[in-house]
Design an enzyme around this catalytic site. Sequence first.
Site, PDB file in Angstrom:
ATOM      1  N   GLU A  16       0.817  -1.216   0.000  1.00  0.00           N
ATOM      2  CA  GLU A  16       0.000   0.000   0.000  1.00  0.00           C
ATOM      3  C   GLU A  16       0.858   1.275   0.000  1.00  0.00           C
ATOM      4  OE1 GLU A  16      -3.576  -0.354   2.678  1.00  0.00           O
ATOM      5  OE2 GLU A  16      -2.507  -2.163   3.311  1.00  0.00           O
ATOM      6  N   SER A 145      -6.436  -2.970   2.477  1.00  0.00           N
ATOM      7  CA  SER A 145      -6.909  -2.407   1.209  1.00  0.00           C
ATOM      8  C   SER A 145      -7.339  -3.464   0.206  1.00  0.00           C
ATOM      9  CB  SER A 145      -5.832  -1.513   0.579  1.00  0.00           C
ATOM     10  OG  SER A 145      -5.645  -0.353   1.343  1.00  0.00           O
ATOM     11  N   TYR A 217      -9.398   3.297  -4.356  1.00  0.00           N
ATOM     12  CA  TYR A 217      -8.459   4.401  -4.520  1.00  0.00           C
ATOM     13  C   TYR A 217      -8.472   5.062  -5.902  1.00  0.00           C
ATOM     14  CZ  TYR A 217      -6.775   2.520  -0.137  1.00  0.00           C
ATOM     15  OH  TYR A 217      -6.698   2.070   1.148  1.00  0.00           O
ATOM     16  N   ARG A 256     -11.881   2.313  11.835  1.00  0.00           N
ATOM     17  CA  ARG A 256     -12.956   2.120  10.855  1.00  0.00           C
ATOM     18  C   ARG A 256     -13.303   0.641  10.823  1.00  0.00           C
ATOM     19  NH1 ARG A 256     -10.610   2.429   5.945  1.00  0.00           N
ATOM     20  NH2 ARG A 256     -11.079   0.234   5.548  1.00  0.00           N
ATOM     21  N   ASP A 258     -15.438  -2.326   8.965  1.00  0.00           N
ATOM     22  CA  ASP A 258     -16.081  -2.656   7.693  1.00  0.00           C
ATOM     23  C   ASP A 258     -17.042  -3.823   7.884  1.00  0.00           C
ATOM     24  OD1 ASP A 258     -14.473  -0.711   6.534  1.00  0.00           O
ATOM     25  OD2 ASP A 258     -12.926  -2.148   5.961  1.00  0.00           O
ATOM     26  N   GLU A 278     -13.640  -6.560   9.051  1.00  0.00           N
ATOM     27  CA  GLU A 278     -12.344  -6.236   9.643  1.00  0.00           C
ATOM     28  C   GLU A 278     -12.397  -4.864  10.293  1.00  0.00           C
ATOM     29  OE1 GLU A 278      -9.185  -4.773   6.684  1.00  0.00           O
ATOM     30  OE2 GLU A 278     -10.369  -6.169   5.484  1.00  0.00           O
ATOM     31  N   ASN A 280      -9.946  -1.399  10.936  1.00  0.00           N
ATOM     32  CA  ASN A 280      -8.764  -0.672  10.476  1.00  0.00           C
ATOM     33  C   ASN A 280      -8.404   0.378  11.515  1.00  0.00           C
ATOM     34  OD1 ASN A 280      -6.998   1.150   9.051  1.00  0.00           O
ATOM     35  ND2 ASN A 280      -7.759   0.282   7.132  1.00  0.00           N
ATOM     36  N   GLY A 284      -7.576   5.296   5.861  1.00  0.00           N
ATOM     37  CA  GLY A 284      -6.924   6.084   4.818  1.00  0.00           C
ATOM     38  C   GLY A 284      -7.260   7.565   4.906  1.00  0.00           C
TER      39      GLY A 284
END
Length: 317
Positions: A16, A145, A217, A256, A258, A278, A280, A284
């Site tokens: 990443e 990601s 992205y 975050r 998901d 998951e 995070n 980002g």
Amino acid sequence: MSQKHVTVLRGGISSEREVSLASGSNVIDALKEAGYQVSDLIVNDDLGHLVQSLKEQKPDVVFNALHGRFGEDGAIQGVLEWMNIPYTHGGICSSAIAMNKQMTRILLADAGLPVATGKVIPIQELASQDPLPVPYVVKPIEEGSSVGVYIITETDANARQQKRKDIVKEWHFGENALIEQFIPGKELTICVMEDKALTITDISSGAHVFYDYASKYTAGESQHTLPAQIHPKAFEDALNYAKQAHKILGCYPTSRTDFRYDNTNETKDNPGKLYILEINTQPGMTKTSLLPEQAAYCNISYPELCSWLVEKARCRT
């Protein structure tokens, strides 16, 4: 105007790297706008150079804009702890746990939070048989990601076997893989800032089968709807699950979570089913990223968000 000196770490050596470079560039601009003295430090595979650069720059705070392995898995956090430099985002323990999808699953399930049916297998076993009923997902245990994620949907046995063999041939994410039941429905995400869940974003990936690296992205490759238009009970439950997950993993000050939301049988009286994918610890910070978007929805500008993260920075020891 703050005179605090902030070094922004970006780049790194994970898959990443490019995302991290973009995130860090945005952060640098925002922190300068907010009045901080800012130094840019692009990280490569030379740890000695990193340490020496930090000693020379002497920042008050490190803004950790690294992503993926060695950036959000506890490794760089350990270096910064050793150097006694306050840093943004998660500490060693929460970062290491969240980066390991199987360990995260175990802790969430133990706390009664919903996760998909799944197991860890040696990747070589995938070539010979289906580890779960179709459809299912093959994931690296420690990547972010959506790097290295495959969905097995083929109903034809020969086509499915060939795809499994291709995955094994291309695999470079360690000896094991996480296999999970594929959950149909919506892709949802919730950002938490301290003890507040901001809102729920419904992510549509358009032509992509799921919210993969390109749709994350590349501008225009996904559409975000916030707040998500889902059953009110599911909405409330998802916010609570995100806050619980944040607390269970010891995330600080933001995270975050998901989800997949199976709304196949949703009715007015009955919500669909939520599953946590998951967590995070280092969301980002690019222009298409979800935390800045949810913060903006809550009237927190991008420079304000970056400043908040800097002011919350700390060493954990």
